[in-house]
Design an enzyme around this catalytic site. Structure first.
Site, mmCIF file in Angstrom:
data_model
loop_
_atom_site.group_PDB
_atom_site.id
_atom_site.type_symbol
_atom_site.label_atom_id
_atom_site.label_comp_id
_atom_site.label_asym_id
_atom_site.label_seq_id
_atom_site.Cartn_x
_atom_site.Cartn_y
_atom_site.Cartn_z
ATOM 1 C CG MET A 18 -1.933 -1.230 0.985
ATOM 2 S SD MET A 18 -3.487 -0.904 2.323
ATOM 3 C CE MET A 18 -2.275 -1.446 3.818
ATOM 4 C CB CYS A 112 -1.995 0.197 -9.789
ATOM 5 S SG CYS A 112 -2.181 2.048 -9.254
HETATM 6 C C1 LIG Z 1 -3.691 3.420 0.316
HETATM 7 C C2 LIG Z 1 -3.704 2.253 -0.731
HETATM 8 C C3 LIG Z 1 -2.449 2.037 -1.405
HETATM 9 C C4 LIG Z 1 -2.377 0.997 -2.422
HETATM 10 N N1 LIG Z 1 -1.063 0.796 -2.826
HETATM 11 C C5 LIG Z 1 -1.107 -0.393 -3.874
HETATM 12 C C6 LIG Z 1 0.286 -0.819 -4.261
HETATM 13 O O1 LIG Z 1 1.425 0.022 -4.196
HETATM 14 N N2 LIG Z 1 0.465 -1.803 -5.347
HETATM 15 C C7 LIG Z 1 -0.539 -2.691 -5.272
HETATM 16 O O2 LIG Z 1 -0.430 -3.582 -5.764
HETATM 17 N N3 LIG Z 1 -1.834 -2.393 -4.685
HETATM 18 C C8 LIG Z 1 -1.923 -1.464 -3.721
HETATM 19 N N4 LIG Z 1 -3.019 -1.052 -3.246
HETATM 20 C C9 LIG Z 1 -4.183 -2.316 -3.106
HETATM 21 C C10 LIG Z 1 -3.877 -3.144 -1.997
HETATM 22 O O3 LIG Z 1 -2.582 -3.817 -2.277
HETATM 23 C C11 LIG Z 1 -5.075 -4.247 -1.969
HETATM 24 O O4 LIG Z 1 -5.121 -4.929 -3.295
HETATM 25 C C12 LIG Z 1 -6.468 -3.596 -1.769
HETATM 26 O O5 LIG Z 1 -6.703 -2.704 -0.944
HETATM 27 C C13 LIG Z 1 -7.465 -4.481 -1.286
HETATM 28 O O6 LIG Z 1 -7.216 -5.412 -0.424
HETATM 29 P P1 LIG Z 1 -7.647 -4.985 1.260
HETATM 30 O O7 LIG Z 1 -9.281 -5.098 1.140
HETATM 31 O O8 LIG Z 1 -6.930 -6.267 2.121
HETATM 32 O O9 LIG Z 1 -7.307 -3.578 1.593
HETATM 33 C C14 LIG Z 1 -3.211 -0.024 -2.312
HETATM 34 C C15 LIG Z 1 -4.293 0.314 -1.698
HETATM 35 C C16 LIG Z 1 -4.566 1.244 -0.715
HETATM 36 C C17 LIG Z 1 -5.691 1.388 0.076
#
Ligand SMILES: Cc1cc2nc3c(=O)[nH]c(=O)nc-3n(C[C@H](O)[C@H](O)[C@H](O)COP(=O)(O)O)c2cc1C
Length: 326
Positions: A18, A112
């Protein structure tokens, strides 16, 4: 080749990348409170690394992209670096670099939705060009001995696992993380875990050697174990569940939810001090999303949070907390 991936428990738990959240400071905090089985670093532009290092000749110590690749090898292993690009030569360059930096694996971002990333044909845009996605995987595999994984979504405008997954599986990354939403969904609808079974069936048919990691809306290890059982996912990745809860991956599944206010505030202070040590420094305001996440759900939290939002350093933050205790 054998790598850490083959030695992970089933199901295994990964911390999600993230940007500007899971930096070295936050990952160290999570590692100290109960590390996941695999840790992802924040994503970094492969083209940006090439540009800043080879063309601008920016010293690594002053390069924010190199800061985003810093990690503590005593705490965070195995750790995977995540890159984005639409250029195989850039992916090859950056993969060699992260191998030199001693990462345990390299992950290619193909999910992304950020406009600046998609404009380059990278991130989620790659779902529209499976041929290029395959070339990028090949470039990463040829560039270094590091195991190569992919993190993506279930489709662009609509679920298209039958079209999108087979070419990826045939290129044989060691693992694929599926954020169970489309590009169009962003994070606005609940993750579609009912599609994980379909993804597992496609994997079993096309290339059973590739590990599949499910991702989206998982709040605890307990819930993740249940989802893995129901869907056949090899691993579970958790992102936002870590907000304000670095205890998420610790042995006691609901530990974070039962933590005392003092323990939560102590974790925030620890984080703030580590955050200040990041080099080159990040603006202290980037820490504020953690303030929001840690200082919530107890009497007086809103007032305390408002005061903490004014702080501009870890020392400020500690002073506000000390005053609040008096
Ligand atoms: C603030 C933020 C930053 C993120 N940055 C990335 C990133 O750098 N690379 C990536 O593959 N996914 C990124 N994501 C997506 C997360 O890795 C993840 O796929 C998404 O939040 C869903 O999972 P969760 O519900 O467990 O948060 C980001 C998500 C958030 C909320």
């Amino acid at each position: 080749m054998e790598s850490f991936w083959q030695k992970l428990p089933k199901p295994f738990f990964a911390s999600a990348p993230m940007k500007d959240v899971t930096d070295a400071a936050f990952r160290a905090l999570v590692a100290r409170r109960g590390a996941p089985n695999v840790t992802w670093a924040e994503f970094v532009s492969a083209d940006g690394l090439y540009h800043t290092r080879e063309l601008q000749r920016l010293p690594d110590a002053e390069n924010p992209l190199m800061r985003d690749l810093a990690f503590d090898p005593s705490l965070e292993r195995p750790i995977v670096a995540q890159l984005f690009s639409s250029r195989p030569d850039m992916i090859a360059y950056a993969t060699k670099l992260v191998a030199e930096l001693d990462f345990d694996g390299v992950d290619l971002n193909m999910g992304c939705p950020d406009r600046s990333v998609e404009k380059q044909g990278a991130g989620a845009a790659l779902m529209k060009d499976p041929g290029l996605a395959v070339e990028l995987i090949k470039a990463a595999k040829e560039a270094s001995p590091l195991p190569v994984s992919v993190k993506t979504r279930i489709g662009y405008n609509k679920e298209s696992l039958e079209e999108w997954l087979p070419p990826l599986l045939e290129a044989e990354p060691v693992a694929i993380t599926l954020h169970l939403r489309t590009r169009k969904d962003l994070s606005l609808v609940p993750a579609k875990w009912e599609l994980m079974n379909k993804a597992v069936a496609i994997r079993d048919r096309v290339n059973p050697s590739v590990l599949l990691i499910g991702n989206g809306d998982v709040a605890s290890v307990e819930e993740g174990k249940q989802l893995a059982l129901e869907t056949g996912a090899d691993g579970i990745m958790i992102g936002r569940g870590m907000f304000g809860n670095p205890w998420l991956f610790s042995a006691n599944a609901n530990y974070g939810l039962t933590m005392s206010v003092d323990e939560k505030l102590a974790a925030l202070v620890e984080l703030a001090h580590d955050f200040e040590k990041l080099s080159p420094p990040k603006h202290f305001d980037l820490l504020k999303k953690h303030v929001k996440a840690f200082v919530t759900g107890f009497p007086g939290a809103a007032d305390l949070r408002a005061k903490l939002m004014e702080s501009q350093s870890a020392a400020d933050l500690e002073r506000v907390l000390a005053e609040a205790k008096r």
